[in-house]
Motif scaffolding. Sequence first.
Motif, mmCIF file in Angstrom:
data_model
loop_
_atom_site.group_PDB
_atom_site.id
_atom_site.type_symbol
_atom_site.label_atom_id
_atom_site.label_comp_id
_atom_site.label_asym_id
_atom_site.label_seq_id
_atom_site.Cartn_x
_atom_site.Cartn_y
_atom_site.Cartn_z
ATOM 1 N N THR A 1 0.839 -1.208 0.000
ATOM 2 C CA THR A 1 0.000 0.000 0.000
ATOM 3 C C THR A 1 0.870 1.253 0.000
ATOM 4 N N LEU A 2 1.912 1.216 0.857
ATOM 5 C CA LEU A 2 2.781 2.390 0.937
ATOM 6 C C LEU A 2 3.553 2.596 -0.365
ATOM 7 N N LEU A 3 3.960 1.484 -0.998
ATOM 8 C CA LEU A 3 4.684 1.596 -2.268
ATOM 9 C C LEU A 3 3.817 2.266 -3.329
ATOM 10 N N VAL A 4 2.598 1.749 -3.475
ATOM 11 C CA VAL A 4 1.705 2.312 -4.489
ATOM 12 C C VAL A 4 1.420 3.781 -4.180
ATOM 13 N N THR A 5 1.197 4.082 -2.893
ATOM 14 C CA THR A 5 0.928 5.466 -2.503
ATOM 15 C C THR A 5 2.136 6.355 -2.797
ATOM 16 N N ALA A 6 3.323 5.832 -2.519
ATOM 17 C CA ALA A 6 4.532 6.617 -2.766
ATOM 18 C C ALA A 6 4.679 6.928 -4.252
ATOM 19 N N VAL A 7 4.502 5.906 -5.097
ATOM 20 C CA VAL A 7 4.591 6.132 -6.546
ATOM 21 C C VAL A 7 3.543 7.167 -6.964
ATOM 22 N N ALA A 8 2.340 7.006 -6.432
ATOM 23 C CA ALA A 8 1.262 7.934 -6.784
ATOM 24 C C ALA A 8 1.631 9.365 -6.397
ATOM 25 N N MET A 9 2.229 9.531 -5.215
ATOM 26 C CA MET A 9 2.586 10.881 -4.772
ATOM 27 C C MET A 9 3.712 11.455 -5.623
ATOM 28 N N VAL A 10 4.673 10.597 -6.008
ATOM 29 C CA VAL A 10 5.776 11.070 -6.856
ATOM 30 C C VAL A 10 5.215 11.608 -8.176
ATOM 31 N N VAL A 11 4.164 10.977 -8.668
ATOM 32 C CA VAL A 11 3.542 11.447 -9.907
ATOM 33 C C VAL A 11 2.666 12.673 -9.644
ATOM 34 N N ILE B 1 -2.326 9.734 -11.251
ATOM 35 C CA ILE B 1 -3.148 10.522 -12.179
ATOM 36 C C ILE B 1 -4.518 10.788 -11.569
ATOM 37 N N LEU B 2 -5.019 9.782 -10.897
ATOM 38 C CA LEU B 2 -6.341 9.922 -10.270
ATOM 39 C C LEU B 2 -6.368 11.055 -9.236
ATOM 40 N N ILE B 3 -5.282 11.196 -8.467
ATOM 41 C CA ILE B 3 -5.325 12.193 -7.384
ATOM 42 C C ILE B 3 -4.747 13.549 -7.785
ATOM 43 N N VAL B 4 -4.241 13.675 -9.021
ATOM 44 C CA VAL B 4 -3.757 14.986 -9.464
ATOM 45 C C VAL B 4 -4.825 16.076 -9.308
ATOM 46 N N PRO B 5 -6.049 15.835 -9.779
ATOM 47 C CA PRO B 5 -7.050 16.906 -9.658
ATOM 48 C C PRO B 5 -7.327 17.293 -8.211
ATOM 49 N N LEU B 6 -7.326 16.302 -7.326
ATOM 50 C CA LEU B 6 -7.579 16.577 -5.912
ATOM 51 C C LEU B 6 -6.489 17.491 -5.355
ATOM 52 N N ILE B 7 -5.222 17.081 -5.575
ATOM 53 C CA ILE B 7 -4.106 17.878 -5.065
ATOM 54 C C ILE B 7 -4.087 19.250 -5.724
ATOM 55 N N ALA B 8 -4.299 19.275 -7.036
ATOM 56 C CA ALA B 8 -4.262 20.549 -7.753
ATOM 57 C C ALA B 8 -5.352 21.482 -7.241
ATOM 58 N N SER B 9 -6.543 20.954 -7.037
ATOM 59 C CA SER B 9 -7.610 21.887 -6.682
ATOM 60 C C SER B 9 -7.484 22.366 -5.244
ATOM 61 N N ALA C 1 -2.857 11.553 -0.420
ATOM 62 C CA ALA C 1 -2.293 10.290 0.056
ATOM 63 C C ALA C 1 -3.392 9.403 0.618
ATOM 64 N N SER C 2 -4.309 10.025 1.335
ATOM 65 C CA SER C 2 -5.410 9.273 1.921
ATOM 66 C C SER C 2 -6.266 8.626 0.833
ATOM 67 N N ARG C 3 -6.496 9.389 -0.211
ATOM 68 C CA ARG C 3 -7.261 8.873 -1.349
ATOM 69 C C ARG C 3 -6.493 7.731 -2.025
ATOM 70 N N ALA C 4 -5.171 7.893 -2.130
ATOM 71 C CA ALA C 4 -4.355 6.868 -2.777
ATOM 72 C C ALA C 4 -4.359 5.575 -1.964
ATOM 73 N N VAL C 5 -4.282 5.722 -0.648
ATOM 74 C CA VAL C 5 -4.300 4.538 0.215
ATOM 75 C C VAL C 5 -5.613 3.782 0.036
ATOM 76 N N GLY C 6 -6.698 4.523 -0.136
ATOM 77 C CA GLY C 6 -8.005 3.899 -0.208
ATOM 78 C C GLY C 6 -8.419 3.451 -1.596
ATOM 79 N N GLU C 7 -7.689 3.880 -2.632
ATOM 80 C CA GLU C 7 -8.082 3.537 -4.003
ATOM 81 C C GLU C 7 -8.008 2.025 -4.227
ATOM 82 N N THR C 8 -9.057 1.472 -4.779
ATOM 83 C CA THR C 8 -9.173 0.024 -4.886
ATOM 84 C C THR C 8 -9.135 -0.500 -6.313
ATOM 85 N N MET C 9 -9.965 0.064 -7.169
ATOM 86 C CA MET C 9 -10.170 -0.547 -8.478
ATOM 87 C C MET C 9 -8.885 -0.618 -9.299
#
Lengths: 305, 274
Positions: A80-90, A163-171, A219-227
């Motif tokens: 979970t932390l790995l995926v979240t970390a990659v997501a945050m780096v992006v 990519i999914l959380i870019v809009p959240l962070i940006a907004s 990060a919270s959204r990334a941790v919870g992302e499932t699909m």
Amino acid sequence: MTTTTPDLTGDPARHRKERRVKMVMLAAGVLTIVVSIAIVLSLLSEAISFLTQIDLGQLWAKGWFPRRGRFDLRTIIVHTLLVTAVAMVVAVPLGMGAATYLSEYAPRTVRRVLKPLLEVLAGIPSVVLGFFALTWITPNVMRRIWEDTELFNMGAAGIAVGILIVPLIASVAEDAMRAVPDALREASYGLGARRRHTTLRVVLPAAISGITAGFILGASRAVGETMIVAIAAGASGGSLLTFKITEGGQTMTGAMASLAIGSDQIAGVGAAFQSLFFVGLLLFVFTLILNVASERVIRRFRERY
Amino acid sequence: MNRIDAQPTSGASDTDRPLVFDVQGLNVFYGDFHAVRDVELPVRQNEITALIGPSGCGKSTVLRSLNRMNDLIPDARVEGQVAYHGVDLYGPEVDPVQVRRHIGMVFQKPNPFPKSIYDNVAFGPKIAGVRSGLDDVVEDSLKRAALWDEVKGKLSESAYALSGGQQQRLCIARAIATRPDVILMDEPASALDPIATLRIEELMFELKEDYTIVVVTHNMQQAARVSDRTAFFTVEVGEDGTRTGVLVEFGDTSTMFTNPSRKETEDYITGRFG
């Protein structure tokens, strides 16, 4: 002199209607709270039931293979932390870039077009991003960098979650930057600052609390992302602990999804089914902590400027 | 711009101090809105020039056109000529960033950065690339702004810990730190209490030894107390209801307040209007 007593009594029917509306609203509010509490309680009771069924040593077994009674929490937490970390780096650079551009550089007309576009990106169903990760990111990004990337891998999933959380962070970041009073920008320009100085040394530091809160929410959204992870991170049925993003691995959500997808298979396996609730509870605690943290960060700095 | 070269002749009055700004035929538009029309304004060195007038008369607009702060407003357009030591501020070669390093500004509401007192003052020099001697610049600027004694022990504390009046003097120190030649002040005391206002006024008086000051003020007494020259603006309402700021009268402050040549000026300064 005669004065007529003014009639100030209201229409009783109107009163009753007022009260009915109020009751409906109250009922809706109470129902939400009751449902939330019920969810937490059911999570708790099933999780406790899970813990009583297994030997606690099983939580440190080799790998996460619930149907074989191996419930290694480290595996799914690390993944979970790995995926979240990659997501945050992006997402952090992209989100901050977009926020900075929209808040400080974009002319009004451009912002009017771009801001809704960003919201559209937020509306992409995560299942679409999951397939995008599997069919495009893996071959075109992951395998370009690491040739031996597995078909299902945490890197591609992480990028898609990013990519999914870019809009959240940006907004959130853009809101924080726009909330910085123009008086501070004027002060900066008045001292002979260029736009980049103003952005980097005045606006960003002043908005740092809101920006940080945005990161935590992301990060919270990334941790919870499932699909996305269920589709692209792979390892259905279970996985061994790995620190390589080029390999497949189950995250907490991925583990839950793969258990839940074939619920008929789970039903008979006893503890495996209940492990789902235990992981769910852990996940709930994780995201709760992150959300409370972001709340705190925002409130702590709110009184500034 | 020949006037700048004119040296004060012997026995000349203050009138012959060198010109810092020579504003000719200044018109400012915000989109279709004609904010100020045909302003002629000389500003002389080491003097305090006050711009007074009712709300909406364009005095702040004129002030902000002196260091190109209007550039920051989308759709703002400036016509006419603003000569600064003989150089047209709106010339094609001119970089507004350089302009603002020579011509500092202090705003209506104290607007320190959410940083330490030290970092506020050091901001200008730092972005201009100054790396050494910052401590001296900060100390010197705070001394000139009459704030040093109050803050010397707590330079690393947040600027927000200061009172409103102190914050405004910090903003003046911050402007001084970029070593400007002119300081523009946009109603610098309007958000302050009377005592803090008085301190700012005293400070302005001290500062004019080294700087040229242009101050916008709502406060007639303030203009009368501190300024050497006064420009009185008013609003002209056109037939179609458009409001445009115009300069009514410019002159020595003492003359303006005792013997104004225009009726509008007299009405305004005696409180019959505005």
